[in-house]
Design an enzyme around this catalytic site. Structure first.
Site, PDB file in Angstrom:
ATOM      1  N   ASP A  32      83.498  61.134  38.546  1.00  0.00           N
ATOM      2  CA  ASP A  32      82.328  62.030  38.587  1.00  0.00           C
ATOM      3  C   ASP A  32      81.065  61.489  37.913  1.00  0.00           C
ATOM      4  OD1 ASP A  32      84.153  63.637  39.829  1.00  0.00           O
ATOM      5  OD2 ASP A  32      84.319  65.087  38.213  1.00  0.00           O
ATOM      6  N   LYS A 120      86.587  65.852  45.487  1.00  0.00           N
ATOM      7  CA  LYS A 120      87.520  66.820  44.915  1.00  0.00           C
ATOM      8  C   LYS A 120      86.818  68.135  44.593  1.00  0.00           C
ATOM      9  CE  LYS A 120      87.102  64.820  40.242  1.00  0.00           C
ATOM     10  NZ  LYS A 120      86.809  65.980  39.387  1.00  0.00           N
ATOM     11  N   ALA A 148      82.991  61.072  33.630  1.00  0.00           N
ATOM     12  CA  ALA A 148      82.561  62.301  32.978  1.00  0.00           C
ATOM     13  C   ALA A 148      83.351  63.495  33.547  1.00  0.00           C
ATOM     14  CB  ALA A 148      81.066  62.517  33.209  1.00  0.00           C
ATOM     15  N   THR A 149      83.501  64.515  32.748  1.00  0.00           N
ATOM     16  CA  THR A 149      83.251  64.506  31.323  1.00  0.00           C
ATOM     17  C   THR A 149      84.556  64.221  30.587  1.00  0.00           C
ATOM     18  OG1 THR A 149      83.624  66.893  31.107  1.00  0.00           O
ATOM     19  CG2 THR A 149      81.349  66.161  31.486  1.00  0.00           C
ATOM     20  N   CYS A 153      87.016  66.512  33.403  1.00  0.00           N
ATOM     21  CA  CYS A 153      87.635  65.817  34.532  1.00  0.00           C
ATOM     22  C   CYS A 153      88.262  64.488  34.142  1.00  0.00           C
ATOM     23  CB  CYS A 153      86.608  65.629  35.645  1.00  0.00           C
ATOM     24  SG  CYS A 153      86.020  67.199  36.316  1.00  0.00           S
TER      25      CYS A 153
END
Length: 221
Positions: A32, A120, A148-149, A153
């Site tokens: 992410d 996702k 992150a974070t 995640c």
């Protein structure tokens, strides 16, 4: 009063914090690092410049070695925005909609067309995705998790990775959070229970011990 040293001692006496083995073909999972997290212009974002650039450095070496690289992004369609339980708890995440700039991978990481992208809707990169199957088909035997974070995640992905049987490395230079407290607490917890939290230089040294691949030999011929 509990202190960091006494806490570490309690965990050590209970048998936590042991070091994990390292395989011959690690995969790098970048969790992410999309603009919705790395661009402060968005409410969900924060300044993650240091970890993003450190991850870019890691990716450069992984690519030279021809190792599997995976990016993940959270992206919701309109139907999910109105129904998913997670978005009722974390309402700001509803801005991460399909097709928006927020879900694009930060350009400083220069994702390549051949690198796997996991889209996702939950915290873990494994939940509801084909990531485990991809790692198996790519021959990965270890995973290096960045992104992150740290408290969200990244942690969820690390927990699922070890539950799928992968030794996990988390380079502390390459993960980020919105606040230092959750960041540090979750680094400690992951290091004690789920994987090794190490410095980026340690990971780069590890990669330097791997057998030279055909891709690397061709690149340096």
């Amino acid at each position: 009063m509990d202190t960091p040293s006494s806490t570490a001692r309690v965990y050590d006496q209970a048998g936590f914090g042991r070091r994990v083995p390292r395989g011959a073909r690690p995969a790098v999972i970048v969790v992410d690092f999309s603009y919705g997290f790395t661009d402060r212009a968005y409410p969900t974002g924060a300044d993650m410049t240091g970890p993003v650039l450190a991850t870019a450095r890691l990716l450069g070496r992984a690519r030279e070695l021809g190792l599997p690289v995976v990016f993940t992004t959270i992206a919701y369609d309109p139907g999910q925005v109105g129904t998913l339980a997670w978005l009722r708890k974390a309402t700001g995440m509803a801005a991460l909609t399909l097709g928006s700039r927020l879900v694009e991978i930060d350009g400083r990481l220069a994702p390549r067309p051949e690198e796997h992208l996991v889209v996702k809707t939950g915290a873990s990169a494994f939940f509801g995705t084909a990531l485990a199957a991809y790692l198996t088909s790519a021959g990965a035997d270890t995973v290096v998790v960045t992104g992150a974070t740290t408290s969200g995640c990244v942690r969820a992905t690390v927990v699922d990775a070890v539950q799928y049987g992968y030794p996990v490395l988390v380079p502390r230079d390459c993960v980020a959070d919105r606040a230092p407290g959750p960041h540090e607490a979750n680094l400690f917890d992951m290091d004690q229970k789920y994987g090794d939290v190490v410095d980026l230089d340690d990971v780069l040294s590890y990669l330097g011990t791997l057998p030279t691949t055909t891709a690397e030999a061709e690149a340096h011929a």
